[in-house]
Design a protein around this motif. Structure first.
Motif, PDB file in Angstrom:
ATOM      1  N   THR A  97      14.213 -69.013  28.541  1.00 20.21           N
ATOM      2  CA  THR A  97      13.814 -68.312  27.773  1.00 20.21           C
ATOM      3  C   THR A  97      12.914 -67.065  28.517  1.00 20.21           C
ATOM      4  OG1 THR A  97      11.803 -69.213  27.936  1.00 20.21           O
ATOM      5  CG2 THR A  97      13.566 -70.024  26.787  1.00 20.21           C
ATOM      6  N   TYR A  98      12.937 -66.030  27.545  1.00 16.44           N
ATOM      7  CA  TYR A  98      12.143 -64.190  28.371  1.00 16.44           C
ATOM      8  C   TYR A  98      11.026 -65.056  28.914  1.00 16.44           C
ATOM      9  CZ  TYR A  98      15.527 -60.924  27.168  1.00 16.44           C
ATOM     10  OH  TYR A  98      16.527 -61.002  27.339  1.00 16.44           O
ATOM     11  N   LYS A  99       9.997 -65.878  28.022  1.00 19.05           N
ATOM     12  CA  LYS A  99       8.931 -66.041  29.705  1.00 19.05           C
ATOM     13  C   LYS A  99       9.039 -66.675  30.134  1.00 19.05           C
ATOM     14  CE  LYS A  99       6.055 -69.373  27.592  1.00 19.05           C
ATOM     15  NZ  LYS A  99       5.599 -70.414  26.602  1.00 19.05           N
ATOM     16  N   GLU A 100       9.871 -68.475  30.384  1.00 17.98           N
ATOM     17  CA  GLU A 100      10.860 -68.784  31.418  1.00 17.98           C
ATOM     18  C   GLU A 100      11.056 -67.910  32.350  1.00 17.98           C
ATOM     19  OE1 GLU A 100      11.247 -72.912  29.377  1.00 17.98           O
ATOM     20  OE2 GLU A 100      13.166 -71.906  29.638  1.00 17.98           O
ATOM     21  N   LEU A 101      11.761 -66.956  31.990  1.00 16.73           N
ATOM     22  CA  LEU A 101      12.289 -65.392  33.494  1.00 16.73           C
ATOM     23  C   LEU A 101      11.111 -64.975  33.447  1.00 16.73           C
ATOM     24  CD1 LEU A 101      15.064 -64.780  34.502  1.00 16.73           C
ATOM     25  CD2 LEU A 101      15.907 -63.637  32.909  1.00 16.73           C
ATOM     26  N   LEU A 102      10.212 -64.512  33.500  1.00 17.99           N
ATOM     27  CA  LEU A 102       9.408 -63.584  33.339  1.00 17.99           C
ATOM     28  C   LEU A 102       9.094 -64.757  34.776  1.00 17.99           C
ATOM     29  CD1 LEU A 102       7.576 -61.041  33.788  1.00 17.99           C
ATOM     30  CD2 LEU A 102       6.480 -62.189  31.720  1.00 17.99           C
ATOM     31  N   ALA A 103       8.316 -65.350  34.499  1.00 17.56           N
ATOM     32  CA  ALA A 103       8.047 -66.960  35.001  1.00 17.56           C
ATOM     33  C   ALA A 103       8.403 -66.615  36.390  1.00 17.56           C
ATOM     34  CB  ALA A 103       6.802 -68.040  34.314  1.00 17.56           C
ATOM     35  N   LYS A 104       9.067 -67.506  36.346  1.00 16.00           N
ATOM     36  CA  LYS A 104      10.199 -67.545  37.092  1.00 16.00           C
ATOM     37  C   LYS A 104      10.273 -65.913  38.554  1.00 16.00           C
ATOM     38  CE  LYS A 104      12.731 -71.138  36.386  1.00 16.00           C
ATOM     39  NZ  LYS A 104      11.692 -71.528  37.129  1.00 16.00           N
ATOM     40  N   VAL A 105      10.513 -65.098  37.700  1.00 18.32           N
ATOM     41  CA  VAL A 105      10.861 -63.530  38.333  1.00 18.32           C
ATOM     42  C   VAL A 105       9.167 -62.691  39.623  1.00 18.32           C
ATOM     43  CG1 VAL A 105      11.026 -60.708  38.520  1.00 18.32           C
ATOM     44  CG2 VAL A 105      12.501 -63.162  36.977  1.00 18.32           C
ATOM     45  N   LEU A 133      20.137 -65.731  41.252  1.00 14.60           N
ATOM     46  CA  LEU A 133      20.734 -64.687  41.511  1.00 14.60           C
ATOM     47  C   LEU A 133      20.027 -63.700  41.182  1.00 14.60           C
ATOM     48  CD1 LEU A 133      22.716 -62.090  42.927  1.00 14.60           C
ATOM     49  CD2 LEU A 133      24.691 -63.142  41.420  1.00 14.60           C
ATOM     50  N   ALA A 134      20.095 -63.703  39.643  1.00 20.25           N
ATOM     51  CA  ALA A 134      19.775 -62.787  38.527  1.00 20.25           C
ATOM     52  C   ALA A 134      17.676 -63.200  38.904  1.00 20.25           C
ATOM     53  CB  ALA A 134      19.543 -63.756  37.436  1.00 20.25           C
ATOM     54  N   ILE A 135      17.499 -64.037  39.558  1.00 21.89           N
ATOM     55  CA  ILE A 135      15.983 -63.831  39.542  1.00 21.89           C
ATOM     56  C   ILE A 135      15.471 -63.177  40.895  1.00 21.89           C
ATOM     57  CG2 ILE A 135      13.941 -65.761  39.980  1.00 21.89           C
ATOM     58  CD1 ILE A 135      15.021 -67.998  38.251  1.00 21.89           C
ATOM     59  N   ALA A 136      16.098 -63.376  41.766  1.00 25.02           N
ATOM     60  CA  ALA A 136      16.390 -62.803  42.823  1.00 25.02           C
ATOM     61  C   ALA A 136      16.263 -61.016  43.167  1.00 25.02           C
ATOM     62  CB  ALA A 136      17.422 -63.564  43.563  1.00 25.02           C
ATOM     63  N   VAL A 137      17.391 -61.101  41.597  1.00 32.04           N
ATOM     64  CA  VAL A 137      17.405 -59.576  42.106  1.00 32.04           C
ATOM     65  C   VAL A 137      16.318 -59.288  40.985  1.00 32.04           C
ATOM     66  CG1 VAL A 137      19.089 -57.785  40.034  1.00 32.04           C
ATOM     67  CG2 VAL A 137      20.017 -59.768  41.699  1.00 32.04           C
ATOM     68  N   LEU A 138      16.279 -59.037  40.046  1.00 28.87           N
ATOM     69  CA  LEU A 138      14.506 -58.624  39.234  1.00 28.87           C
ATOM     70  C   LEU A 138      13.631 -58.848  40.014  1.00 28.87           C
ATOM     71  CD1 LEU A 138      16.138 -60.399  35.930  1.00 28.87           C
ATOM     72  CD2 LEU A 138      15.699 -58.282  35.983  1.00 28.87           C
ATOM     73  N   ALA A 139      13.140 -59.942  40.767  1.00 29.77           N
ATOM     74  CA  ALA A 139      12.285 -59.788  41.678  1.00 29.77           C
ATOM     75  C   ALA A 139      12.065 -58.852  42.718  1.00 29.77           C
ATOM     76  CB  ALA A 139      11.746 -61.493  42.843  1.00 29.77           C
ATOM     77  N   CYS A 140      13.685 -58.384  43.288  1.00 32.88           N
ATOM     78  CA  CYS A 140      13.260 -56.659  43.974  1.00 32.88           C
ATOM     79  C   CYS A 140      12.319 -55.609  43.064  1.00 32.88           C
ATOM     80  CB  CYS A 140      14.792 -56.685  44.612  1.00 32.88           C
ATOM     81  SG  CYS A 140      15.485 -58.106  45.779  1.00 32.88           S
ATOM     82  N   ALA A 141      13.277 -55.431  41.919  1.00 31.01           N
ATOM     83  CA  ALA A 141      12.837 -54.394  41.157  1.00 31.01           C
ATOM     84  C   ALA A 141      11.811 -54.656  41.365  1.00 31.01           C
ATOM     85  CB  ALA A 141      13.629 -54.818  40.477  1.00 31.01           C
ATOM     86  N   ARG A 142      10.989 -55.472  40.476  1.00 32.24           N
ATOM     87  CA  ARG A 142       9.634 -55.967  40.532  1.00 32.24           C
ATOM     88  C   ARG A 142       8.722 -55.421  41.619  1.00 32.24           C
ATOM     89  NH1 ARG A 142       7.558 -57.529  35.612  1.00 32.24           N
ATOM     90  NH2 ARG A 142       5.368 -57.902  36.105  1.00 32.24           N
ATOM     91  N   ILE A 143       8.947 -56.036  42.597  1.00 30.97           N
ATOM     92  CA  ILE A 143       7.997 -55.417  43.354  1.00 30.97           C
ATOM     93  C   ILE A 143       8.776 -53.695  44.265  1.00 30.97           C
ATOM     94  CG2 ILE A 143       7.434 -58.118  44.354  1.00 30.97           C
ATOM     95  CD1 ILE A 143       9.321 -56.967  47.118  1.00 30.97           C
ATOM     96  N   GLY A 144       9.289 -53.559  43.506  1.00 26.20           N
ATOM     97  CA  GLY A 144      10.024 -52.008  44.033  1.00 26.20           C
ATOM     98  C   GLY A 144      10.990 -51.947  45.244  1.00 26.20           C
ATOM     99  N   ALA A 145      11.483 -53.346  45.277  1.00 22.08           N
ATOM    100  CA  ALA A 145      12.372 -52.797  46.563  1.00 22.08           C
ATOM    101  C   ALA A 145      13.909 -53.233  46.001  1.00 22.08           C
ATOM    102  CB  ALA A 145      12.930 -54.498  47.917  1.00 22.08           C
TER     103      ALA A 145
END
Ligand code: PRX
Length: 647
Positions: A97-105, A133-145
């Motif tokens: 869910t959106y809540k879970e995906l945010l937590a994982k990112v 894979l989606a989590i990794a992509v979004l986590a990069c974007a979250r930290i500005g990498a």
């Protein structure tokens, strides 16, 4: 959730299109204002195509992940963001869910930081199609990498070239991946690549296949163990890094007409606004719909229409790990039935391939949930269009034929599902904000070809497709080499962005893309540069010279035909041809293997030494009579020999 800028009728499309070309800044400012900004923008657009310099939403600050995750985790926490279907139909799928995906990112953003990642770093991602894979992509974007995703089918050499071009310091990969009945040893391929890569300091490895892998102390860490550390620390929230609108979001490599792939750079705000706008309008997404884009996230289609477009719209995106033909050719239809998919977005090559298996696999599948069908990547032939329309859409679903490119970030020319008219094999009309036109070889604009002028041609016209005004999702530069970006796209025709595609425009204003006019092939919807394949072939022992051309292929759209001068014994041509394909696979990847290889004693060259590809193309296509003027060739006799030896 509602989309105030979703176009609902043909009249409205015409009205919005007119406004968007008369006052593009106001048009895009209004769309952009619906997003979450950390600091509002104060300058909508600054641009020139000479350098080129393109800046959208200047002065603004944002983080794309707040727009893709936080705002939906707040307003619709339990809506599925990602539905994941395993390669193996017997393995349970996963829904985040959106809540879970945010937590994982957030968790993985901490993992990245804990492993030394910083804003602006380039991070290479080489992973199978799993939610991580989606989590990794979004986590990069979250930290500005800046993420650089590499398709899992690329070879160690291709990976090394891409990592080195962008000086990546971190790699995210997996032990392996599943594709049909094959296991791809991703970590082993990465290990081979990393021998050539000095800049990489950390490798984060997900366990997907339980494949034994080598792990180097301190440098290489397991994804799962790193997550545990964050959990032990109490799973703190990760405050999204504030990014300037024009900060780089990602690099995605694509083939060009030279041997070296280009790192196409997209930036944060414009790309977000554009993928969102096109997703909502082209597919006419409605809250609750399930959107299934069958691309791999290693290509632009996956970036824009599995991850960023759908998630920025609070949509539910379905991600599939496997391939359409395994365990049988009914897999897509089974997935549609299982999850009640509403929108299916795939490639003509997949449709043609599935057509060839007949209708039996469709018999017990309920496809009645489908509302919209889409295609992308190459021109769709009428036969495939009709099959898709009648057998999959049951005649009820509009088909959007979406034309765009890695460089365009999102869809530029397409009908809007059920809103603007469709026409088989035509991409049809430009999206609002997009100003296409056609030019002849001398760069003269063809009368009636310019959509923004409102004029229509008296009869169908044809030319090279250019865009005369910027849009938010367009390429900003080619990584590390801005001059290459200028030369490739902005120098052929003055003040125009040249797409590399040939195109028709009919009297109703519909555009029909005919294919590349440069030395780029489109194999199964994937771009492959002829020079890249030739360079690989020329590395093979015994090869003196080679020339690659495309030829029509029933399933792939285009196949690769290689003419090769080979020095030495060619007693067993087939076995040498196999070896050469091994070399291509080793240096580029299996997608670039030649379908036909013909050994020749010479290539048709002009006196100045230029290979006459036009002649080779005709021979590969089966045309042996009208080869045009061959009198300027250095050795016209070679043409007869090549004709006679045609495969
Ligand atoms: O030739 C066009 C073709 O694919 C090229 C872009 O390839 P790539 O950057 O890999 O992106 C593919 C997915 C967006 C274009 O220059 N192409 C893409 N879509 C279509 C198409 N040709 C005809 N019709 C399309 N709908």
């Amino acid at each position: 959730m509602s989309y105030p800028y979703q176009i609902k009728s043909l009249d409205q499309y015409h009205e919005v299109y007119k406004q968007s070309v008369e006052n593009p800044e106001q048009f895009w400012a209004e769309v952009a204002a619906t997003f979450r900004w950390k600091k509002p923008f104060d300058k909508v657009l600054e641009w020139n195509f000479k350098e080129p310099n393109i800046e959208w939403f200047g002065g603004g600050q944002l983080n794309i992940t707040e727009n893709c995750l936080d705002r939906w985790a707040e307003s619709q926490p339990d809506t599925p963001a990602i539905i994941w279907e395993s390669n193996d139909p017997a393995e349970a799928g996963r829904t985040l869910t959106y809540k879970e995906l945010l937590a994982k990112v957030n968790q993985f953003a901490h993992v990245l930081k804990n492993n030394g990642a910083k804003k602006g770093d380039r991070i290479c991602i080489y992973m199978p199609m799993v939610p991580e894979l989606a989590i990794a992509v979004l986590a990069c974007a979250r930290i500005g990498a800046i993420h650089s995703v590499i398709f899992g089918g690329f070879s160690a050499q291709s990976i090394a070239d891409r990592i080195n071009d962008a000086s990546c310091n971190i790699v995210i990969t997996a032990d392996g991946g599943y594709r049909g009945n094959k296991q791809i040893p991703l970590k082993a391929v990465m290990d081979e690549a990393l021998i050539q890569c000095d800049t990489v300091q950390k490798v984060i490895v997900l366990n997907r296949t339980n494949t034994p892998v080598s792990m180097l102390k301190d440098k290489e860490v397991w994804w799962e163990e790193e997550i545990l550390k964050v959990e032990h620390a109490g799973n703190p929230f990760f405050e999204a890094e504030p990014m300037e609108s024009e900060d780089e979001l990602f690099i995605l490599y694509t083939s060009g007409s030279t041997g070296k792939p280009k790192g196409v750079v997209h930036t944060c705000a414009g790309y977000m606004v554009y993928t969102n706008y096109t997703f909502v309008n082209v597919f006419q997404y409605q809250p609750g719909d399930i959107h299934f884009c069958t691309a791999d996230i290693g290509w632009i289609t996956g970036h824009s229409y599995i991850i960023y477009g759908p998630l920025s719209a609070g949509a539910t995106t379905l991600m599939f790990e496997g391939i359409p033909t395994w365990p049988d050719a009914g897999r897509f239809w089974e997935i549609i039935d299982k999850y009640h998919v509403n929108i299916l977005y795939t490639a003509p090559t997949a449709i043609r391939s599935l057509m060839s298996f007949g209708l039996d696999v469709l018999k017990d599948k309920d496809l009645s949930s489908l509302k919209v069908l889409g295609t992308v990547g190459e021109p769709i032939n009428e036969e495939a269009w009709n099959w898709y329309h009648y057998h999959i859409g049951k005649g009820n679903c509009p088909i959007v034929d979406t034309w765009w490119q890695t460089e365009t970030g999102g869809i530029l020319i397409s009908n809007l599902a059920g809103v603007t008219p469709q026409k088989a094999a035509y991409a049809t009309l430009p999206l609002p904000g997009i100003q296409p036109l056609l030019v002849d070889e001398n760069g003269h604009i063809i009368a009636g070809s310019n959509a923004a002028s409102g004029e229509l041609p008296a009869e169908t016209v044809s030319g090279n497709l250019c865009i005369q005004f910027p849009w938010p999702g367009m390429i900003r530069t080619t990584y590390g080499d801005h001059e290459r970006c200028r030369q490739t796209y902005f120098s052929t025709y003055q003040d125009l962005d040249f797409t590399g595609d040939g195109c028709f425009r009919d009297q109703a204003g519909n555009y029909r893309i005919t294919g590349r006019v440069d030395d780029v092939l489109n194999i199964s919807g994937h771009r492959i540069g002829t020079a890249e394949v030739e360079n690989a072939i020329n590395m093979h022992t015994g090869v003196v010279e080679s020339a690659i051309v495309g030829y029509p292929h029933d399933i792939k759209g285009q196949g690769i035909y290689a003419f090769i001068i080979y020095q030495g014994e060619t007693l067993d041509n087939d076995s040498i041809a196999h070896d050469i394909n091994q070399t291509i696979t080793r240096l580029i990847g299996a997608i670039a293997k030649a379908d036909k290889i013909q050994f020749v004693s010479g290539l048709p060259k002009t006196r100045s030494g230029k290979i006459m590809r036009r002649i080779l193309r005709k021979i590969a296509e089966g045309e042996t009579e009208n080869l045009g003027d061959t009198s300027t060739l250095l050795d016209p006799a070679v043409v007869d020999e090549i004709k006679n030896g045609r495969r």
